[in-house]
Design a protein around this motif. Structure first.
Motif, mmCIF file in Angstrom:
data_model
loop_
_atom_site.group_PDB
_atom_site.id
_atom_site.type_symbol
_atom_site.label_atom_id
_atom_site.label_comp_id
_atom_site.label_asym_id
_atom_site.label_seq_id
_atom_site.Cartn_x
_atom_site.Cartn_y
_atom_site.Cartn_z
ATOM 1 N N SER A 1 37.901 -7.804 -82.047
ATOM 2 C CA SER A 1 38.143 -8.434 -83.340
ATOM 3 C C SER A 1 39.157 -7.639 -84.149
ATOM 4 N N HIS B 1 41.918 -14.458 -85.240
ATOM 5 C CA HIS B 1 40.504 -14.714 -84.973
ATOM 6 C C HIS B 1 40.156 -14.229 -83.567
ATOM 7 N N PRO B 2 38.945 -13.682 -83.412
ATOM 8 C CA PRO B 2 37.985 -13.447 -84.504
ATOM 9 C C PRO B 2 38.431 -12.281 -85.379
ATOM 10 N N TYR B 3 37.930 -12.275 -86.588
ATOM 11 C CA TYR B 3 38.191 -11.154 -87.476
ATOM 12 C C TYR B 3 36.888 -10.743 -88.145
#
Length: 308
Positions: free
Chosen positions: A186, A154-156
């Protein structure tokens, strides 16, 4: 602060629908989105089975595929097709069924509905009509690949399928690269067809750099499940020598914190682009990728094209 343990409930699907919607009573139908196995049939949940048993109609991306799943579990329900080519036309009829009090379930061929699969236009129409809608979670190839990739979880960003043509694919990657230069940090996730995987990896390497950490997940939950973790260049070499088969998920890690672009790096990007693109297209693609003025990049691309 210590988090409380989740509270599990075996409340029936009908009660669950009534509890999260203002609409209730026998005059209202409901739509439930059901995740199905992405390969291993044992991943089909008890709640999913119960929801299909209670459904009046099961909407399927391909009724032939879903029929095999139903047969494996001894389930019988009226099936109707709902796929990318007929979703818009069928939505009005389905809303009518729901207004008649029908319980309708929706599945795609595999995994979680709506994610790279049909169902969004229908679910949006159901929400707009204030008809109860719920979902039963389950298998998801993108998230499973993320957890196994070794890349930051994360984040993705899940991007779905990239464009099938190289020029459009590079343009879509260049937009993401520009977003990175503007601050996006990301892990990026795509699905891809096996016959396009190497071409996609080459386009990723062109835009994001050959050394970008990446992973390819193949045939998740199936007998020949495979996770390859490497740089983009390493993955290109692997899958060039061993052609991939099956369902594919591609991931690249976030950009390095101190990523800089030298003149040599810029020239390398342009030279790679010029192998398959015109000077104009190469300049447009790379200028977007590196977040530099197109006029400057075009001039350098023109110079390189003359000395190649």
């Amino acid at each position: 602060m210590k988090l409380k343990k989740p509270i599990y409930s075996n409340t029936s699907l009908t009660k669950s629908n009534q509890s999260n919607s203002t609409a209730s009573g026998p005059d209202f139908g409901s739509l439930v989105l059901i995740a199905t196995p992405i390969g291993n049939l044992n991943d089909f949940s008890l709640r999913a089975k119960q929801a299909i048993q209670e459904a009046d109609i099961l909407l399927c991306e391909d009724t032939r595929v879903t029929a095999k799943l139903l047969a494996a579990y001894g389930l019988s329900v009226k099936m109707e097709s709902l796929h990318e080519h007929n979703e818009t036309q069928r939505t009005e009829q389905i809303i009518s069924w729901l207004n008649q009090g029908k319980k309708i379930a929706l599945v795609s061929d595999a995994g979680t509905p709506l994610l790279s699969d049909p169902g969004y236009r229908l679910s949006k129409a159901v929400i707009d009509a204030d008809i109860p809608i719920s979902a039963i979670p389950g298998p998801n190839a993108a998230l499973m690949a993320l957890t196994l990739s070794g890349l930051p979880p994360h984040p993705y960003m899940f991007v779905g399928f990239p464009p099938p043509k190289s020029t459009a694919r590079q343009s879509s990657f260049a937009i993401l690269k520009a977003a990175e230069r503007a601050g996006l940090q990301s892990t990026l996730i795509w699905h891809e067809a096996p016959h396009r995987l190497v071409d996609m990896l080459q386009d990723l390497a062109l835009i994001f750099g050959q050394d970008r950490p990446a992973a390819v997940a193949r045939e998740l939950t199936k007998k020949f499940e495979e996770i390859q973790r490497n740089t983009l260049q390493g993955l290109i070499e692997h899958f060039t020598s061993i052609p991939p088969r099956g369902e594919i998920t591609v991931l690249i890690g976030p950009k390095p914190q101190k990523e800089t672009l030298s003149d040599d790096d810029l020239d390398q990007h342009l030279l790679e682009a010029l192998k398959t693109m015109s000077v104009k297209d190469a300049a447009a693609t790379i200028s977007t990728a590196v977040h530099l003025p197109k006029k400057i990049i075009y001039q350098r691309a023109l110079e390189l094209s003359k000395i190649r």
